[in-house]
Design a protein around this motif. Structure first.
Motif: not given
Length: 212
Positions: A97, A99, A148
């Protein structure tokens, strides 16, 4: 939801919705009929009415080139989808994870079936989620402000449709990848930039009204 009017006491439900329609907080929901539609949809999903009005559900409208309403639908927040999936005992795990890219893995505890999905900001940009057709950045868009989180949402939506459709089927419509509660009015931006001289040359755009 306890004590709140339902379809079984319709007259009282109408009165509640009429009162809510007078609040500036819900002014963009299509008046009493729109508020009632959201509340009744929420009842089918086991969601409290005020939770639904404050973000659990979204009212999405589609306009034509002249800015006239073409259609509308009620969709369920990806957070509600995620909650239902986990309450059913299934798993959604974060693999990566950032952006720029998000990868989630979904696993069914009943069959063991697993699926991994990845969504990237590059793909979102190619889909026109970060820029208007004239090339201007959607500076107020959630895709620009919090990419994100939006990539997370896109992954959850894909897993919901492809792996957990039985769990979320009661939700009806779900947030699409292009859903953006913070989108500005494209028509006004184009007019302000003087890119088009005639109103009927303005391109259409799906707009999500955040119910808060």
């Amino acid at each position: 939801m306890s004590g709140f009017p339902t379809i079984n006491n319709f007259d009282l439900l109408v009165k509640y919705c009429e009162i809510l329609a007078q609040s500036p907080t819900y002014a963009k929901m299509g008046g009493m009929p729109g508020i009632m539609a959201v509340i009744l949809t929420a009842q089918e999903q086991g969601i409290g009415p005020m939770a639904a009005l404050n973000g659990a559900l979204h009212l999405i409208t589609t306009n034509d080139k002249l800015g006239n309403l073409k259609s509308s639908k009620i969709t369920t927040s990806y957070l509600i989808l995620l909650s239902k999936i986990r309450k059913a005992g299934h798993k959604v795990e974060e693999i990566n994870s950032t952006d720029q890219s998000v990868t989630l893995k979904g696993t069914r505890t009943d069959t063991g079936e697993a699926m991994t999905v990845t969504c990237t900001l590059k793909k979102a940009s190619e889909a026109g989620l970060l820029h208007y057709p004239n090339g201007n950045l959607k500076s107020d868009s959630a895709w620009v402000k919090d990419p994100e989180n939006m990539l997370w949402k896109s992954c959850v939506v894909k897993l919901s449709k492809r792996l957990f459709s039985d769990v979320v089927s009661v939700c009806g419509g779900v947030e699409e990848d292009s859903s953006d509660e913070e989108n500005q009015d494209f028509e006004m931006i184009e007019l302000n930039n003087h890119e088009f001289n005639k109103k009927n040359e303005i391109e259409t755009e799906n707009k999500t009204i955040n119910l808060i």
